[in-house]
Design a protein around this motif. Structure first.
Motif, PDB file in Angstrom:
ATOM      1  N   LEU A  35       0.810  -1.224   0.000  1.00 58.47           N
ATOM      2  CA  LEU A  35       0.000   0.000   0.000  1.00 58.47           C
ATOM      3  C   LEU A  35       0.843   1.272   0.000  1.00 58.47           C
ATOM      4  O   LEU A  35       0.301   2.368   0.173  1.00 58.47           O
ATOM      5  N   GLU A  36       2.137   1.141  -0.227  1.00 59.43           N
ATOM      6  CA  GLU A  36       3.027   2.302  -0.129  1.00 59.43           C
ATOM      7  C   GLU A  36       2.602   3.440  -1.048  1.00 59.43           C
ATOM      8  O   GLU A  36       2.691   4.620  -0.680  1.00 59.43           O
ATOM      9  N   GLU A  37       2.131   3.124  -2.235  1.00 58.75           N
ATOM     10  CA  GLU A  37       1.724   4.148  -3.203  1.00 58.75           C
ATOM     11  C   GLU A  37       0.206   4.232  -3.341  1.00 58.75           C
ATOM     12  O   GLU A  37      -0.291   4.943  -4.227  1.00 58.75           O
ATOM     13  N   ALA A  38      -0.524   3.553  -2.491  1.00 55.40           N
ATOM     14  CA  ALA A  38      -1.983   3.493  -2.622  1.00 55.40           C
ATOM     15  C   ALA A  38      -2.664   4.677  -1.945  1.00 55.40           C
ATOM     16  O   ALA A  38      -2.362   5.007  -0.798  1.00 55.40           O
ATOM     17  N   SER A  39      -3.593   5.312  -2.650  1.00 63.69           N
ATOM     18  CA  SER A  39      -4.410   6.377  -2.071  1.00 63.69           C
ATOM     19  C   SER A  39      -5.507   5.742  -1.222  1.00 63.69           C
ATOM     20  O   SER A  39      -5.759   4.531  -1.317  1.00 63.69           O
ATOM     21  N   PHE A  95       6.734  -0.788   5.507  1.00 63.67           N
ATOM     22  CA  PHE A  95       7.129  -1.773   4.505  1.00 63.67           C
ATOM     23  C   PHE A  95       6.116  -2.916   4.477  1.00 63.67           C
ATOM     24  O   PHE A  95       5.389  -3.147   5.443  1.00 63.67           O
ATOM     25  N   TYR A  96       6.080  -3.595   3.351  1.00 63.65           N
ATOM     26  CA  TYR A  96       5.116  -4.668   3.111  1.00 63.65           C
ATOM     27  C   TYR A  96       5.868  -5.988   2.990  1.00 63.65           C
ATOM     28  O   TYR A  96       6.851  -6.092   2.250  1.00 63.65           O
ATOM     29  N   ASP A  97       5.409  -7.011   3.722  1.00 74.02           N
ATOM     30  CA  ASP A  97       6.014  -8.343   3.667  1.00 74.02           C
ATOM     31  C   ASP A  97       4.949  -9.335   3.220  1.00 74.02           C
ATOM     32  O   ASP A  97       4.075  -9.722   3.991  1.00 74.02           O
ATOM     33  N   ASP A  98       5.033  -9.739   1.930  1.00 75.50           N
ATOM     34  CA  ASP A  98       3.983 -10.606   1.378  1.00 75.50           C
ATOM     35  C   ASP A  98       3.980 -11.999   1.996  1.00 75.50           C
ATOM     36  O   ASP A  98       2.994 -12.739   1.853  1.00 75.50           O
ATOM     37  N   THR A  99       5.039 -12.357   2.718  1.00 72.67           N
ATOM     38  CA  THR A  99       5.075 -13.654   3.393  1.00 72.67           C
ATOM     39  C   THR A  99       3.911 -13.813   4.358  1.00 72.67           C
ATOM     40  O   THR A  99       3.394 -14.922   4.572  1.00 72.67           O
ATOM     41  N   TYR A 100       3.484 -12.703   4.945  1.00 70.97           N
ATOM     42  CA  TYR A 100       2.449 -12.747   5.971  1.00 70.97           C
ATOM     43  C   TYR A 100       1.101 -12.216   5.475  1.00 70.97           C
ATOM     44  O   TYR A 100       0.211 -11.925   6.277  1.00 70.97           O
ATOM     45  N   ASP A 101       0.956 -12.073   4.152  1.00 69.87           N
ATOM     46  CA  ASP A 101      -0.305 -11.552   3.607  1.00 69.87           C
ATOM     47  C   ASP A 101      -1.310 -12.684   3.446  1.00 69.87           C
ATOM     48  O   ASP A 101      -1.654 -13.101   2.338  1.00 69.87           O
ATOM     49  N   LYS A 102      -1.770 -13.187   4.599  1.00 69.04           N
ATOM     50  CA  LYS A 102      -2.771 -14.259   4.638  1.00 69.04           C
ATOM     51  C   LYS A 102      -3.830 -13.867   5.654  1.00 69.04           C
ATOM     52  O   LYS A 102      -3.529 -13.253   6.685  1.00 69.04           O
TER      53      LYS A 102
END
Length: 207
Positions: A35-39, A95-102
Motif C-alpha cells: 500500500l506504499e503508493e496506494a491512495s 514496509f510490506y512483507d507478502d510472506t504474511y499476507d494471509k
C-alpha cells in the motif's frame, strides 16, 4: 513529529511480545497488497476485493490503513499498552512483507520500531493516557507536543507535568530556555545554597 497509539491484536491475535522482541508493529488488513503508493480510494477498492470487510468496518479499515501507511512517518512515536505498562517507540518506515499476507496471519503491513522506554500506565500524563484509552486500532494525538524529550512528556514530568483544573498545563519552549539560562547563571552565584539549588534543578530537568 507526531504521536500515535496502536492496539496490539491485529486479526484478533495478541502480538505485544513479538512486537517488543522483533522491534516492529503491524496493523492487520491482509489481502490488500503493498500500500506504499496506494491512495485511500485505492485502499478502499483493495479492501472490497478482499471480501473481508463491509459497511462501517470498511470505513474504519481505510482510515486505519491511511494513518499507518501515509500519516505515520519515520521518526514519529507510538504508544502501545501491555497490561499495566506502556511502551514508547520511535517509528521507522512502512514496509510490506507478502510472506504474511494471509487472512489467518495479517502481519504484512509493518513499521520497524526502536523501543525507547517502558512506563507504568499510572505514571502517564493525562493527555497520553487519554490517547491510549482510544478504542481505535490506531489513532493520532492531535494536541501540542514538545520539541524534544518525548519520554519526559509522556511520563508527565516534562512540559506537561503541571495541571490546572485537571488539564495539563503547557510551558512554551522560549520560557523553558529562559528558565534554564537563569539556572545556569545561578551556578556561578557566590551563595553556596543558591548554587546547590540551581544544580539540583538542572539535574532533575536533564533526567
Amino acid at each position: 513529529m507526531k504521536l500515535f497509539q496502536m492496539k496490539t491484536s491485529p486479526q484478533g491475535v495478541e502480538r505485544i511480545a513479538e512486537f517488543l522482541e522483533n522491534n516492529y508493529v503491524c496493523i492487520g488488513y491482509p489481502g490488500t497488497g503493498n500500500l506504499e503508493e496506494a491512495s485511500p480510494e485505492e485502499m478502499l477498492v483493495r479492501l472490497l476485493k478482499s471480501g473481508a470487510y463491509q459497511g462501517q468496518e470498511l470505513e474504519v479499515a481505510v482510515a486505519g490503513l491511511n494513518l499507518f501507511v501515509h500519516e505515520m512517518q519515520d521518526g514519529d512515536y507510538v504508544l502501545v499498552a501491555d497490561g499495566e505498562w506502556v511502551h514508547l517507540g520511535d517509528l521507522g518506515d512502512y514496509f510490506y512483507d507478502d510472506t504474511y499476507d494471509k487472512m489467518e496471519d495479517g502481519r504484512c503491513h509493518r513499521r520497524g520500531v526502536t523501543w525507547l522506554k517502558s512506563i507504568p500506565q499510572s505514571e502517564l500524563n493525562p493527555a497520553a493516557a487519554e490517547l491510549l484509552a482510544d478504542e481505535s486500532i490506531i489513532s493520532r494525538y492531535r494536541g501540542t507536543l514538545p520539541a524534544g524529550r518525548m519520554e519526559l512528556w509522556i511520563e508527565g514530568t516534562g512540559q506537561a507535568n503541571a495541571a490546572v483544573d485537571g488539564k495539563p498545563a503547557r510551558v512554551d519552549e522560549v520560557t523553558v530556555a529562559k528558565a534554564i539560562s537563569v539556572l545556569k547563571e545561578a551556578l556561578h552565584s557566590e551563595d553556596t545554597e543558591r548554587r546547590e539549588r540551581a544544580a539540583i534543578a538542572i539535574l532533575q530537568y536533564a533526567k
